[in-house]
Design a protein around this motif. Structure first.
Motif, mmCIF file in Angstrom:
data_model
loop_
_atom_site.group_PDB
_atom_site.id
_atom_site.type_symbol
_atom_site.label_atom_id
_atom_site.label_comp_id
_atom_site.label_asym_id
_atom_site.label_seq_id
_atom_site.Cartn_x
_atom_site.Cartn_y
_atom_site.Cartn_z
ATOM 1 N N CYS A 13 0.833 -1.193 0.000
ATOM 2 C CA CYS A 13 0.000 0.000 0.000
ATOM 3 C C CYS A 13 0.876 1.254 0.000
ATOM 4 O O CYS A 13 1.805 1.380 0.807
ATOM 5 C CB CYS A 13 -0.906 0.005 1.232
ATOM 6 S SG CYS A 13 -2.232 1.231 1.147
ATOM 7 N N ARG A 14 0.604 2.162 -0.922
ATOM 8 C CA ARG A 14 1.301 3.445 -1.001
ATOM 9 C C ARG A 14 0.376 4.531 -0.472
ATOM 10 O O ARG A 14 -0.737 4.713 -0.985
ATOM 11 C CB ARG A 14 1.696 3.745 -2.444
ATOM 12 C CG ARG A 14 2.596 2.697 -3.071
ATOM 13 C CD ARG A 14 3.929 2.631 -2.365
ATOM 14 N NE ARG A 14 4.829 1.665 -3.015
ATOM 15 C CZ ARG A 14 6.042 1.385 -2.597
ATOM 16 N NH1 ARG A 14 6.528 2.000 -1.534
ATOM 17 N NH2 ARG A 14 6.796 0.503 -3.230
ATOM 18 N N THR A 15 0.807 5.234 0.565
ATOM 19 C CA THR A 15 -0.040 6.231 1.210
ATOM 20 C C THR A 15 0.759 7.492 1.510
ATOM 21 O O THR A 15 1.996 7.484 1.451
ATOM 22 C CB THR A 15 -0.618 5.670 2.532
ATOM 23 O OG1 THR A 15 0.339 5.853 3.586
ATOM 24 C CG2 THR A 15 -0.963 4.199 2.416
ATOM 25 N N TYR A 35 -2.592 4.093 -3.240
ATOM 26 C CA TYR A 35 -2.613 3.027 -4.244
ATOM 27 C C TYR A 35 -2.280 1.689 -3.603
ATOM 28 O O TYR A 35 -1.537 1.618 -2.618
ATOM 29 C CB TYR A 35 -1.584 3.302 -5.342
ATOM 30 C CG TYR A 35 -1.870 4.524 -6.169
ATOM 31 C CD1 TYR A 35 -2.661 4.451 -7.316
ATOM 32 C CD2 TYR A 35 -1.353 5.773 -5.807
ATOM 33 C CE1 TYR A 35 -2.924 5.584 -8.075
ATOM 34 C CE2 TYR A 35 -1.615 6.907 -6.551
ATOM 35 C CZ TYR A 35 -2.401 6.803 -7.692
ATOM 36 O OH TYR A 35 -2.675 7.921 -8.431
ATOM 37 N N ILE A 36 -2.826 0.639 -4.182
ATOM 38 C CA ILE A 36 -2.423 -0.723 -3.872
ATOM 39 C C ILE A 36 -1.615 -1.218 -5.059
ATOM 40 O O ILE A 36 -2.148 -1.348 -6.166
ATOM 41 C CB ILE A 36 -3.635 -1.643 -3.644
ATOM 42 C CG1 ILE A 36 -4.489 -1.130 -2.491
ATOM 43 C CG2 ILE A 36 -3.181 -3.077 -3.398
ATOM 44 C CD1 ILE A 36 -3.791 -1.110 -1.163
ATOM 45 N N LEU A 59 -9.214 -4.581 3.091
ATOM 46 C CA LEU A 59 -7.795 -4.896 2.996
ATOM 47 C C LEU A 59 -7.372 -5.639 4.254
ATOM 48 O O LEU A 59 -7.588 -5.153 5.367
ATOM 49 C CB LEU A 59 -6.952 -3.621 2.866
ATOM 50 C CG LEU A 59 -7.250 -2.683 1.702
ATOM 51 C CD1 LEU A 59 -6.283 -1.497 1.732
ATOM 52 C CD2 LEU A 59 -7.166 -3.410 0.370
ATOM 53 N N PHE A 61 -4.022 -6.786 6.131
ATOM 54 C CA PHE A 61 -2.635 -6.332 6.030
ATOM 55 C C PHE A 61 -1.851 -6.746 7.256
ATOM 56 O O PHE A 61 -2.394 -7.288 8.226
ATOM 57 C CB PHE A 61 -2.584 -4.807 5.845
ATOM 58 C CG PHE A 61 -3.186 -4.028 6.986
ATOM 59 C CD1 PHE A 61 -2.414 -3.619 8.059
ATOM 60 C CD2 PHE A 61 -4.538 -3.702 6.984
ATOM 61 C CE1 PHE A 61 -2.972 -2.899 9.115
ATOM 62 C CE2 PHE A 61 -5.102 -2.981 8.035
ATOM 63 C CZ PHE A 61 -4.317 -2.587 9.102
ATOM 64 N N CYS A 118 -2.404 -1.502 -10.391
ATOM 65 C CA CYS A 118 -2.656 -0.850 -9.108
ATOM 66 C C CYS A 118 -4.143 -0.564 -8.932
ATOM 67 O O CYS A 118 -4.872 -0.371 -9.904
ATOM 68 C CB CYS A 118 -1.903 0.477 -9.011
ATOM 69 S SG CYS A 118 -0.113 0.330 -9.065
ATOM 70 N N MET A 124 -7.695 5.195 3.560
ATOM 71 C CA MET A 124 -6.943 4.174 4.292
ATOM 72 C C MET A 124 -6.317 4.748 5.567
ATOM 73 O O MET A 124 -6.101 5.953 5.687
ATOM 74 C CB MET A 124 -5.852 3.546 3.406
ATOM 75 C CG MET A 124 -4.584 4.369 3.240
ATOM 76 S SD MET A 124 -4.797 5.945 2.395
ATOM 77 C CE MET A 124 -5.278 5.379 0.779
ATOM 78 N N ASP A 128 2.714 4.049 4.785
ATOM 79 C CA ASP A 128 3.266 3.820 3.455
ATOM 80 C C ASP A 128 4.173 2.585 3.484
ATOM 81 O O ASP A 128 5.040 2.457 4.349
ATOM 82 C CB ASP A 128 4.081 5.042 3.010
ATOM 83 C CG ASP A 128 4.495 4.962 1.560
ATOM 84 O OD1 ASP A 128 3.680 4.534 0.726
ATOM 85 O OD2 ASP A 128 5.653 5.330 1.258
ATOM 86 N N ILE A 132 0.078 -5.851 2.038
ATOM 87 C CA ILE A 132 -1.314 -6.291 1.945
ATOM 88 C C ILE A 132 -1.301 -7.797 1.721
ATOM 89 O O ILE A 132 -0.680 -8.286 0.768
ATOM 90 C CB ILE A 132 -2.047 -5.590 0.791
ATOM 91 C CG1 ILE A 132 -1.929 -4.070 0.922
ATOM 92 C CG2 ILE A 132 -3.509 -6.031 0.733
ATOM 93 C CD1 ILE A 132 -2.516 -3.503 2.185
#
Length: 243
Positions: A13-15, A35-36, A59, A61, A118, A124, A128, A132
């Motif tokens: 996961c990009r946060t 993004y996933i 999700l 995780f 993605c 969320m 970062d 997942i």
């Protein structure tokens, strides 16, 4: 019966959240974009075929940065001011026997990013780089229970006002001219209005200067007259996770 199983991450996961401090304590409280990104073994469009018919996803995780610290049978939930204990399985503590968490997020679509399949998401509450381990559709008729009891977390958190110095407002306006930072003011306001400070800090005078890392920026703020005041924004000193 003894059971064990080896689990691999299916995605990352990009946060905007580059450190644990400041992350909302539940999903959906802040409209943060992210993004996933699927790992190589799962980086195939067929794996998400039909997923766009759902508005939200579950999700599953791993609390990967907490695993080395282990777990305890009881924890001190922030909702109780950090003064009372509950059993770990009666809370959503990040320190769990298997380090597994779950969050519901809003799905905005399937995209290609850096050569990877993605999922574009929002809302969320994940650091970062969070691994997942599974993704499942959110099914409203069964997953939304209108008369469910929420225990110590029945009500949403009370938000506190957030204000800005002229210097902070000017920098935010400059950053938001760049596509990467669109919605920055909304994100800062959403994160800080939750009051991310430790529970024991909230019942006393608190002159401390705080910092929250969002994207590649450090947001500096303090408490003043029952409100949070954002003082300045600077390039972050928190190590940025490479894409």
């Amino acid at each position: 019966m003894s059971f064990s199983n080896h689990i691999n991450a299916v995605a990352i996961c990009r946060t905007p959240y580059k450190q644990k401090f400041g992350i909302p304590r539940q999903p959906g409280l802040v409209n943060a974009p992210g993004y996933i990104e699927f790992e190589p073994a799962f980086n195939h469009i067929d794996a998400v075929r039909g997923i766009e018919q759902y508005s939200h996803l579950w999700l599953l995780f791993c609390f990967h940065e907490n695993l080395s610290q282990g777990w305890k049978t009881t924890v001190r939930p922030p909702r109780l001011g950090g003064n009372e204990k509950l059993g770990v399985f009666a809370t959503r503590s990040t320190f769990r026997p298997n380090g597994i968490g779950q969050s519901v997020v809003k799905l905005h679509g399937v995209v290609q990013r850096h050569g990877k399949v993605c999922l574009k998401i929002s809302g969320m509450d994940l650091l970062d780089g969070t691994p997942i381990i599974d993704i499942k559709p959110y099914i409203p008729f069964s997953d939304a229970i209108a008369d469910a009891k929420g225990g110590i977390a029945q009500d949403a958190p009370i938000l506190i006002p957030v204000k800005y110095t002229a210097q902070a407002e000017e920098k935010i306006a400059q950053y938001q001219l760049q596509e990467h930072y669109q919605g920055l003011a909304e994100l800062i306001n959403g994160v800080l209005s939750q009051d991310p400070r430790p529970a024991y800090k909230k019942a006393k005078d608190d002159p401390k200067l705080y910092q929250v890392a969002l994207y590649d920026l450090d947001i500096f703020w303090h408490m003043t007259d029952n409100a949070i005041e954002v003082l300045d924004l600077k390039p972050t000193t928190v190590e940025r996770l490479k894409d």
